[in-house]
Design a protein around this motif. Structure first.
Motif, mmCIF file in Angstrom:
data_model
loop_
_atom_site.group_PDB
_atom_site.id
_atom_site.type_symbol
_atom_site.label_atom_id
_atom_site.label_comp_id
_atom_site.label_asym_id
_atom_site.label_seq_id
_atom_site.Cartn_x
_atom_site.Cartn_y
_atom_site.Cartn_z
ATOM 1 N N THR A 94 -41.326 -57.088 16.285
ATOM 2 C CA THR A 94 -41.047 -56.840 14.878
ATOM 3 C C THR A 94 -39.598 -56.461 14.605
ATOM 4 N N PHE A 95 -38.863 -56.084 15.621
ATOM 5 C CA PHE A 95 -37.468 -55.696 15.433
ATOM 6 C C PHE A 95 -36.569 -56.917 15.623
ATOM 7 N N GLY A 96 -35.374 -56.865 15.082
ATOM 8 C CA GLY A 96 -34.443 -57.986 15.176
ATOM 9 C C GLY A 96 -33.692 -58.015 16.493
ATOM 10 N N CYS A 99 -35.966 -59.886 22.957
ATOM 11 C CA CYS A 99 -37.294 -60.064 22.375
ATOM 12 C C CYS A 99 -37.291 -60.820 21.044
ATOM 13 N N VAL A 100 -36.878 -62.062 21.086
ATOM 14 C CA VAL A 100 -36.929 -62.892 19.879
ATOM 15 C C VAL A 100 -38.225 -63.697 19.874
ATOM 16 N N LEU A 101 -39.322 -62.992 19.893
ATOM 17 C CA LEU A 101 -40.639 -63.604 19.844
ATOM 18 C C LEU A 101 -41.325 -63.165 18.552
ATOM 19 N N GLU A 102 -42.268 -63.950 18.105
ATOM 20 C CA GLU A 102 -42.933 -63.643 16.840
ATOM 21 C C GLU A 102 -43.647 -62.293 16.861
ATOM 22 N N ARG A 150 -36.970 -69.693 18.784
ATOM 23 C CA ARG A 150 -36.354 -70.020 17.486
ATOM 24 C C ARG A 150 -37.234 -69.539 16.327
ATOM 25 N N ARG A 151 -38.535 -69.758 16.430
ATOM 26 C CA ARG A 151 -39.462 -69.286 15.386
ATOM 27 C C ARG A 151 -39.449 -67.769 15.293
ATOM 28 N N GLY A 152 -39.451 -67.111 16.442
ATOM 29 C CA GLY A 152 -39.426 -65.657 16.464
ATOM 30 C C GLY A 152 -38.144 -65.100 15.873
ATOM 31 N N LEU A 153 -37.009 -65.684 16.254
ATOM 32 C CA LEU A 153 -35.727 -65.237 15.727
ATOM 33 C C LEU A 153 -35.658 -65.451 14.220
ATOM 34 N N SER A 154 -36.193 -66.560 13.764
ATOM 35 C CA SER A 154 -36.214 -66.850 12.326
ATOM 36 C C SER A 154 -37.041 -65.813 11.571
ATOM 37 N N ALA A 155 -38.222 -65.507 12.077
ATOM 38 C CA ALA A 155 -39.090 -64.519 11.430
ATOM 39 C C ALA A 155 -38.443 -63.135 11.435
ATOM 40 N N GLN A 156 -37.832 -62.753 12.551
ATOM 41 C CA GLN A 156 -37.157 -61.459 12.634
ATOM 42 C C GLN A 156 -35.985 -61.383 11.664
#
Length: 121
Positions: free
Chosen positions: A50-52, A44-47, A98-104
């Protein structure tokens, strides 16, 4: 995909490292992202998540241990997966992951850095 003793899949972020060398085809990367990275029951590397990114997929029986290398988020793994995703900028689903992983990663590691000037692994 390997399975553990209980029969559940055991996938770790290292499964995505071949993207660093652009080894997988676009089709394979799309499948990796949809089946594993963007799947909220796995990494779940989506924006909206909320978890990493965990060190092992959430469906694995090893995830429940939440021991040092079993379930916890690790900075080096996040960074290497992020760098692998950078190799496929032309794929929309990869850009989203990539955006989600970055935010996490920022939410997970920046507070510790700001407070203690360290990144816990």
């Amino acid at each position: 995909v390997p399975k553990d003793k209980s029969g559940s899949f055991t996938v770790a972020p290292t499964y995505f490292y071949p993207m660093l060398a652009k080894v997988p085809s676009d089709l394979r990367v799309r499948r990796l992202v949809s089946r594993w990275l963007a799947n909220d029951t796995e990494f779940c590397v989506l924006e909206q998540c909320t978890f990493g990114m965990p060190s092992v997929s959430r469906s694995s029986s090893a995830f429940k241990d939440n021991d040092y290398w079993r379930g916890r988020t690790g900075g080096p793994m996040n960074l290497l997966v992020y760098f692998g995703l950078l190799e496929y900028p032309h794929l929309a689903e990869v850009a989203s992951a990539r955006r989600g992983l970055s935010a996490q990663s920022e939410a997970t590691f920046l507070p510790e850095w700001v407070k203690h000037h360290r990144v816990m692994e």
